[in-house]
Design a protein around this motif. Structure first.
Motif, PDB file in Angstrom:
ATOM      1  N   GLY A   1      15.689  -4.266   7.485  1.00 45.71           N
ATOM      2  CA  GLY A   1      14.594  -4.775   8.305  1.00 45.71           C
ATOM      3  C   GLY A   1      13.724  -3.659   8.856  1.00 45.71           C
ATOM      4  N   VAL A   2      14.344  -2.559   9.253  1.00 41.78           N
ATOM      5  CA  VAL A   2      13.586  -1.420   9.773  1.00 41.78           C
ATOM      6  C   VAL A   2      12.657  -0.870   8.691  1.00 41.78           C
ATOM      7  CG1 VAL A   2      13.791   0.974  10.526  1.00 41.78           C
ATOM      8  CG2 VAL A   2      15.234  -0.776  11.553  1.00 41.78           C
ATOM      9  N   ILE A   3      13.177  -0.703   7.471  1.00 37.99           N
ATOM     10  CA  ILE A   3      12.364  -0.166   6.384  1.00 37.99           C
ATOM     11  C   ILE A   3      11.250  -1.137   6.006  1.00 37.99           C
ATOM     12  CG2 ILE A   3      12.422   0.415   3.918  1.00 37.99           C
ATOM     13  CD1 ILE A   3      15.125   1.696   4.385  1.00 37.99           C
ATOM     14  N   TYR A   4      11.551  -2.429   5.973  1.00 45.33           N
ATOM     15  CA  TYR A   4      10.526  -3.425   5.626  1.00 45.33           C
ATOM     16  C   TYR A   4       9.380  -3.421   6.638  1.00 45.33           C
ATOM     17  CZ  TYR A   4       8.292  -7.926   4.826  1.00 45.33           C
ATOM     18  OH  TYR A   4       7.369  -8.913   4.594  1.00 45.33           O
ATOM     19  N   ASN A   5       9.730  -3.373   7.926  1.00 48.50           N
ATOM     20  CA  ASN A   5       8.698  -3.413   8.967  1.00 48.50           C
ATOM     21  C   ASN A   5       7.927  -2.099   9.077  1.00 48.50           C
ATOM     22  OD1 ASN A   5       9.172  -6.086   9.923  1.00 48.50           O
ATOM     23  ND2 ASN A   5      10.994  -5.381  10.999  1.00 48.50           N
ATOM     24  N   GLY A   6       8.585  -0.978   8.728  1.00 46.46           N
ATOM     25  CA  GLY A   6       7.920   0.308   8.860  1.00 46.46           C
ATOM     26  C   GLY A   6       7.209   0.783   7.613  1.00 46.46           C
ATOM     27  N   TRP A   7       7.791   0.473   6.434  1.00 44.24           N
ATOM     28  CA  TRP A   7       7.235   0.981   5.182  1.00 44.24           C
ATOM     29  C   TRP A   7       6.833  -0.119   4.216  1.00 44.24           C
ATOM     30  CZ3 TRP A   7      11.770   4.995   4.447  1.00 44.24           C
ATOM     31  CH2 TRP A   7      11.616   6.019   5.389  1.00 44.24           C
ATOM     32  N   GLY A   8       6.947  -1.379   4.632  1.00 40.09           N
ATOM     33  CA  GLY A   8       6.566  -2.483   3.756  1.00 40.09           C
ATOM     34  C   GLY A   8       5.071  -2.544   3.521  1.00 40.09           C
ATOM     35  N   LEU A   9       4.284  -2.014   4.448  1.00 41.93           N
ATOM     36  CA  LEU A   9       2.834  -1.928   4.292  1.00 41.93           C
ATOM     37  C   LEU A   9       2.355  -0.651   4.970  1.00 41.93           C
ATOM     38  CD1 LEU A   9       0.130  -3.044   3.382  1.00 41.93           C
ATOM     39  CD2 LEU A   9       0.003  -4.327   5.544  1.00 41.93           C
ATOM     40  N   ILE A  10       1.879   0.288   4.164  1.00 40.09           N
ATOM     41  CA  ILE A  10       1.366   1.569   4.655  1.00 40.09           C
ATOM     42  C   ILE A  10      -0.107   1.659   4.314  1.00 40.09           C
ATOM     43  CG2 ILE A  10       1.522   4.083   4.450  1.00 40.09           C
ATOM     44  CD1 ILE A  10       4.471   3.741   3.771  1.00 40.09           C
ATOM     45  N   SER A  11      -0.907   2.084   5.278  1.00 47.01           N
ATOM     46  CA  SER A  11      -2.350   2.186   5.091  1.00 47.01           C
ATOM     47  C   SER A  11      -2.794   3.627   5.318  1.00 47.01           C
ATOM     48  CB  SER A  11      -3.085   1.247   6.053  1.00 47.01           C
ATOM     49  OG  SER A  11      -4.483   1.365   5.921  1.00 47.01           O
ATOM     50  N   LEU A  12      -3.564   4.160   4.380  1.00 47.21           N
ATOM     51  CA  LEU A  12      -4.084   5.523   4.482  1.00 47.21           C
ATOM     52  C   LEU A  12      -5.606   5.483   4.498  1.00 47.21           C
ATOM     53  CD1 LEU A  12      -1.837   7.416   1.878  1.00 47.21           C
ATOM     54  CD2 LEU A  12      -1.421   7.070   4.319  1.00 47.21           C
ATOM     55  N   ASP A  13      -6.203   6.058   5.519  1.00 50.74           N
ATOM     56  CA  ASP A  13      -7.648   6.202   5.597  1.00 50.74           C
ATOM     57  C   ASP A  13      -8.011   7.561   4.998  1.00 50.74           C
ATOM     58  OD1 ASP A  13     -10.335   5.283   7.008  1.00 50.74           O
ATOM     59  OD2 ASP A  13     -10.056   7.420   7.455  1.00 50.74           O
ATOM     60  N   LEU A  14      -8.818   7.554   3.913  1.00 50.31           N
ATOM     61  CA  LEU A  14      -9.075   8.792   3.187  1.00 50.31           C
ATOM     62  C   LEU A  14     -10.368   9.482   3.595  1.00 50.31           C
ATOM     63  CD1 LEU A  14      -7.919   7.897  -0.459  1.00 50.31           C
ATOM     64  CD2 LEU A  14      -6.614   8.927   1.409  1.00 50.31           C
ATOM     65  N   ALA A  15     -11.508   8.789   3.458  1.00 49.53           N
ATOM     66  CA  ALA A  15     -12.799   9.443   3.661  1.00 49.53           C
ATOM     67  C   ALA A  15     -13.893   8.380   3.694  1.00 49.53           C
ATOM     68  CB  ALA A  15     -13.055  10.450   2.539  1.00 49.53           C
ATOM     69  N   PRO A  16     -15.115   8.765   4.035  1.00 49.95           N
ATOM     70  CA  PRO A  16     -16.228   7.804   3.971  1.00 49.95           C
ATOM     71  C   PRO A  16     -16.458   7.305   2.549  1.00 49.95           C
ATOM     72  CG  PRO A  16     -16.846   9.723   5.286  1.00 49.95           C
ATOM     73  CD  PRO A  16     -15.543  10.059   4.617  1.00 49.95           C
ATOM     74  N   TRP A  17     -16.731   6.020   2.405  1.00 44.94           N
ATOM     75  CA  TRP A  17     -16.995   5.427   1.097  1.00 44.94           C
ATOM     76  C   TRP A  17     -18.256   6.021   0.461  1.00 44.94           C
ATOM     77  CZ3 TRP A  17     -13.936   2.330  -1.758  1.00 44.94           C
ATOM     78  CH2 TRP A  17     -14.506   1.708  -2.885  1.00 44.94           C
TER      79      TRP A  17
END
Length: 212
Positions: free
Chosen positions: A147-163
């Motif tokens: 459950g810890v891994i699912y809630n923490g790493w189940g969805l990761i978002s990375l903001d890279l740069a301006p489009w």
């Protein structure tokens, strides 16, 4: 290992494992002995030392409010090796390295942006697992490792740069490298386990070619 997919391909999501732990009270000397025994069991038992122990699902790159955003989830089909290391006192850090570059036919690709995110996973003295998510989210704590891994790493978002750094019609490639590394462990733990955990949990590189 390198996994390549086009921008209209969704990577397969694998099933999640589950694990339970039982807590017991031990004197310091007995606790040290128990950790040695746990490490020995997981170090010398047969296991596939492959980065496939980390699975990536739903890799998506999109325009989020004028920013290049990458989203993906991580899964560990076999939690036993990971849980064994944590129960033996090994603290782990998830490292996500992302790079975006413009593909060029006769020259090296032109780098646009590179970024990294880190997330720490450990087992507390009371038997709970604690995960610090990538970014600024609050820590996640529970006795249920899955459950810890699912809630923490189940969805990761990375903001890279301006489009706006992207040009319509040009080809680009996103490279995402995932690995687990040991962090802040005692010398006796590092000496006997570093070769095993690093080989078993990455690095794995995924590539996504796209244009818009």
């Amino acid at each position: 290992m390198i996994v390549t997919a086009s921008d209209d391909v969704s990577l397969q999501s694998f099933g999640r494992g589950s694990g339970r732990t039982r807590r017991c009270r031990l004197w310091p000397a007995m606790r040290l002995l128990a950790r040695c025994v746990i490490l020995a069991m997981f170090l010398f038992a047969p296991h596939p030392a492959q980065a496939d122990d980390i699975s990536l699902s739903n890799l998506i790159l999109n325009n989020s409010q004028g920013r290049i955003n990458v989203r993906f989830g991580l899964d560990f089909p076999n939690l036993a090796p990971l849980q064994g290391l944590l129960n033996a006192g090994v603290n782990l850090t998830l490292v996500c390295d992302a790079s975006l570059s413009e593909k060029r036919e006769y020259l090296w690709n032109r780098s646009i942006v590179e970024t990294s995110r880190y997330s720490r996973l450990e087992r507390l003295s009371d038997g709970r697992y604690r995960l610090e998510p990538p970014g600024n989210g609050p820590p996640i704590e529970s006795e249920n490792l899955a459950g810890v891994i699912y809630n923490g790493w189940g969805l990761i978002s990375l903001d890279l740069a301006p489009w706006s750094l992207l040009t319509r019609g040009k080809p680009y490639t996103l490279q995402l490298t995932i690995k687990l590394k040991q962090d802040d462990v005692a010398d006796w733990v590092r000496d006997v386990s570093v070769f095993w955990s690093l080989d078993s949990f990455g690095p794995t590189t995924y590539k996504l070619d796209f244009s818009y």
